[in-house]
Design a protein around this motif. Structure first.
Motif, short mmCIF file in Angstrom:
data_model
loop_
_atom_site.label_atom_id
_atom_site.label_comp_id
_atom_site.label_asym_id
_atom_site.label_seq_id
_atom_site.Cartn_x
_atom_site.Cartn_y
_atom_site.Cartn_z
N GLY A 197 0.82 -1.21 0.00
CA GLY A 197 0.00 0.00 0.00
C GLY A 197 0.85 1.26 0.00
N LEU A 198 0.17 2.39 -0.15
CA LEU A 198 0.85 3.68 -0.26
C LEU A 198 0.02 4.77 0.41
CD1 LEU A 198 2.95 5.67 -1.61
CD2 LEU A 198 1.45 5.65 -3.61
N ASP A 199 0.68 5.60 1.21
CA ASP A 199 0.04 6.78 1.80
C ASP A 199 0.78 7.99 1.24
OD1 ASP A 199 -0.81 8.90 3.35
OD2 ASP A 199 -0.85 7.74 5.22
N ARG A 200 0.20 8.59 0.20
CA ARG A 200 0.88 9.70 -0.46
C ARG A 200 0.94 10.94 0.42
NH1 ARG A 200 -0.88 11.77 -5.51
NH2 ARG A 200 -3.01 10.99 -5.27
N ALA A 201 -0.09 11.16 1.22
CA ALA A 201 -0.12 12.35 2.09
C ALA A 201 1.02 12.32 3.10
CB ALA A 201 -1.47 12.44 2.79
N GLN A 202 1.25 11.14 3.67
CA GLN A 202 2.31 11.00 4.67
C GLN A 202 3.65 10.60 4.05
OE1 GLN A 202 1.95 11.61 8.02
NE2 GLN A 202 -0.10 12.35 7.48
N LYS A 203 3.66 10.35 2.74
CA LYS A 203 4.86 9.89 2.03
C LYS A 203 5.44 8.63 2.68
CE LYS A 203 6.56 14.09 -0.20
NZ LYS A 203 7.74 14.94 -0.40
N ALA B 162 4.86 -6.65 9.22
CA ALA B 162 4.37 -5.56 8.37
C ALA B 162 4.88 -4.24 8.94
CB ALA B 162 2.85 -5.58 8.32
N ARG B 163 5.21 -3.31 8.08
CA ARG B 163 5.76 -2.04 8.56
C ARG B 163 5.61 -0.97 7.50
NH1 ARG B 163 9.03 -5.49 6.40
NH2 ARG B 163 11.06 -5.02 5.50
N GLU B 164 5.93 0.26 7.87
CA GLU B 164 5.89 1.39 6.95
C GLU B 164 7.30 1.93 6.73
OE1 GLU B 164 1.52 3.42 7.44
OE2 GLU B 164 3.12 4.16 8.74
N VAL B 165 7.52 2.44 5.53
CA VAL B 165 8.82 3.04 5.18
C VAL B 165 8.55 4.43 4.62
CG1 VAL B 165 10.83 2.90 3.66
CG2 VAL B 165 9.92 0.81 4.71
N ALA B 166 9.22 5.43 5.17
CA ALA B 166 9.04 6.81 4.72
C ALA B 166 9.96 7.12 3.54
CB ALA B 166 9.30 7.77 5.87
N TYR B 167 9.51 8.03 2.68
CA TYR B 167 10.31 8.42 1.51
C TYR B 167 10.15 9.92 1.24
CZ TYR B 167 5.88 8.58 -1.09
OH TYR B 167 4.62 8.89 -1.51
N ASP B 168 11.11 10.48 0.54
CA ASP B 168 10.95 11.80 -0.07
C ASP B 168 10.72 11.63 -1.58
OD1 ASP B 168 11.39 13.50 2.26
OD2 ASP B 168 13.44 12.71 2.23
N THR B 169 11.45 10.69 -2.16
CA THR B 169 11.24 10.32 -3.56
C THR B 169 11.04 8.81 -3.60
OG1 THR B 169 12.59 12.13 -4.43
CG2 THR B 169 12.24 10.23 -5.87
N LEU B 170 9.94 8.39 -4.26
CA LEU B 170 9.64 6.97 -4.39
C LEU B 170 9.79 6.56 -5.86
CD1 LEU B 170 8.49 4.29 -3.25
CD2 LEU B 170 6.19 5.21 -3.71
N VAL B 171 10.47 5.46 -6.09
CA VAL B 171 10.63 4.91 -7.44
C VAL B 171 10.06 3.50 -7.46
CG1 VAL B 171 12.21 4.40 -9.34
CG2 VAL B 171 12.76 6.25 -7.74
N ILE B 172 9.08 3.27 -8.33
CA ILE B 172 8.44 1.96 -8.41
C ILE B 172 8.94 1.25 -9.67
CG2 ILE B 172 6.25 0.71 -8.58
CD1 ILE B 172 4.95 3.04 -7.08
N SER B 173 9.55 0.09 -9.48
CA SER B 173 10.08 -0.68 -10.62
C SER B 173 9.82 -2.17 -10.37
CB SER B 173 11.58 -0.41 -10.79
OG SER B 173 12.28 -0.70 -9.59
N VAL B 174 8.55 -2.51 -10.22
CA VAL B 174 8.16 -3.87 -9.81
C VAL B 174 7.97 -4.82 -10.99
CG1 VAL B 174 7.19 -3.23 -7.58
CG2 VAL B 174 5.76 -3.09 -9.63
N GLY B 175 8.31 -4.36 -12.21
CA GLY B 175 8.30 -5.26 -13.36
C GLY B 175 6.91 -5.68 -13.78
N SER B 176 6.81 -6.87 -14.35
CA SER B 176 5.54 -7.36 -14.87
C SER B 176 5.41 -8.85 -14.60
CB SER B 176 5.43 -7.09 -16.38
OG SER B 176 6.46 -7.81 -17.07
N THR B 177 4.20 -9.34 -14.76
CA THR B 177 3.94 -10.79 -14.70
C THR B 177 3.25 -11.20 -15.99
OG1 THR B 177 1.83 -10.44 -13.59
CG2 THR B 177 3.74 -10.77 -12.18
N THR B 178 3.19 -12.50 -16.22
CA THR B 178 2.54 -13.01 -17.42
C THR B 178 1.04 -12.76 -17.34
OG1 THR B 178 4.22 -14.73 -17.58
CG2 THR B 178 2.23 -15.07 -18.85
#
Length: 432
Positions: free
Chosen positions: A83-89, A107-123
């Motif tokens: 999941g993603l919380d854009r307001a709280q980054k 389960a946990r949360e990780v804070a970011y200033d810049t987020l890069v999503i590169s999760v690829g693809s599936t068939t």
């Protein structure tokens, strides 16, 4: 506090980007760089068909994220983005469990200033009836190893003389893109290698390989001047190539095409089409397309949040002057990783970001040890067709370039030397 860059997905593009940023921004303390992945190790996805056939031992060619992070000044976190919380980054990571179902990482949360999503693809099985239940897929190392084990088990049972085992094997591959074509050739090679090592109750000619393509030709995404020679080579190898054959249903022992043909198969592989992971379409307010890809601007920023970038197969990136997006290919992910390594430095400095322009350097298709076919494209050479040994050498060099980006020249040279020495002490095919 330094700028926090979080990269989700340690595929070819994500790992290259984390390594580049770690060696520059991370080493200098300009930014903290974190890579998140659901696995502890990386293997180059274009090699998975070789893992499936057994011609590549995945445990020897895998890279450990924890070690790579230590060597290149970034942090690695084990976890799957949920999941993603854009307001709280912040991004949410699901809990990770071991093989016995015991919680390994909460389960946990990780804070970011810049987020890069590169999760690829599936068939993408396109919702075909029975495909998910009865077909194997080649999206991950585990799936490729599962296919290899099932193939090897069939040979071992036949070798032991079990009376209920038919001394032949039928493999059906749905999708004649690069993965399907390369897998068919590798399996033909595997049949000969297995017989050479004494597992010869199933003769090489008794491995029946059928490659099924819904479109009019193999390698539909590549120029016809490449697909033609590939089709002929596959037929010379004894592969039954079926074009204009859309699969409408898959059962436990066969595939049924839209026109009613029944193709019997003891092993079935679905290698047709791609889609981005399903969780992306439910992510906090970001724009996705029909195959779950995140819509991005030419800067690779997502259309609704400038703090979030996406690239590689999971991103729908426009091509100037074309109605098509950048194709989901390894060379595109590599180019985008190189651009983002510069862009994120500029972003921290408050400067404007460059736009990504896809450059097609051609395509190479491996037909195992038998041949390779493709074309190289460049400003100096134009388009040059390659076939045979020379094309095979260029194909191998693509993987070496990926290793260079991760390990640097010296360690890549050592890996190449170690691989050459190891050939004399190891079987040419993984037999376990």
């Amino acid at each position: 506090m330094s700028h926090r860059i979080v990269i989700v997905g340690g595929g070819a593009g994500g790992l290259e980007l984390a390594t580049r940023l770690g060696k520059t921004l991370g080493k200098r303390g300009t930014a903290s760089v974190m890579l998140v992945d659901a696995n502890l190790t990386h293997i180059w996805k274009p090699l998975l068909h070789e893992v499936a056939a057994g011609s590549l031992n995945s445990s020897e060619d895998e890279l450990n994220y924890v070690a790579q992070a230590k060597w290149n000044h970034f942090e690695f976190q084990l976890g799957r983005m949920s999941g993603l919380d854009r307001a709280q980054k912040k991004i949410q990571l699901a809990a990770t469990y071991d093989e016995n179902g015991v919680e390994l990482v909460p389960a946990r949360e990780v804070a970011y200033d810049t987020l890069v999503i590169s999760v690829g693809s599936t068939t993408n099985d396109f919702g075909t009836q029975g495909a998910a239940q009865h077909c194997l897929f080649l999206d991950t190392r585990k799936q490729a190893e599962r296919f290899h084990q099932q193939l090897l088990n069939h040979y071992l049972r036949a070798h032991a003389g079990q009376t209920d085992v038919v001394e032949q094997i039928s493999v059906a591959i749905v999708g004649a893109g690069a993965t399907g074509v390369e897998l068919a050739a590798e399996l033909h090679n595997a049949a000969h290698e297995l017989a050479a090592y004494g597992l010869d109750r199933i003769k090489p000619e008794n491995m029946h390989i059928t490659l099924i393509e819904a479109g009019p030709r193999v390698l539909p995404a590549l120029p016809e001047r490449i697909s033609g020679p590939v089709h002929k080579t596959l037929e010379k190898l004894g592969v039954n190539v079926m074009t204009n054959a859309a699969v409408s249903e898959v059962t436990a022992d066969s595939l049924i095409t839209a026109d009613g043909n029944v193709i019997k198969a003891s092993l079935k592989v679905w290698a047709a089409g791609i889609r981005a992971p399903g969780f992306l379409k439910d992510i906090d307010g970001l724009e996705t397309n029909r195959i779950n890809q995140l819509q991005v601007l030419p800067t690779l920023q997502t259309t609704r949040d400038e703090n979030i970038f996406a690239f590689g197969d999971c991103a729908a990136c426009p091509q100037p002057g074309s109605d098509r997006n950048v194709p989901p290919r390894a060379q595109a992910a590599h180019q985008q990783a190189s651009l983002l390594a510069k862009s994120l430095k500029l972003r921290i400095e408050g400067k404007s970001l460059p736009e990504y322009k896809y450059t097609d350097y051609g395509s190479l298709i491996s037909l195992s040890r038998f041949s390779a076919v493709g074309n190289l494209m460049g400003n100096l050479t134009g388009s040059v067709m390659l076939e045979g040994w020379l094309a095979r050498m260029f194909y191998v060099s693509l993987y070496r370039m990926h290793q260079m980006a991760l390990y640097g020249p010296f360690r890549t040279a050592m890996l190449m030397l170690g691989s050459k020495i190891g050939r004399g002490t190891e079987p040419r095919l993984k037999l376990h």
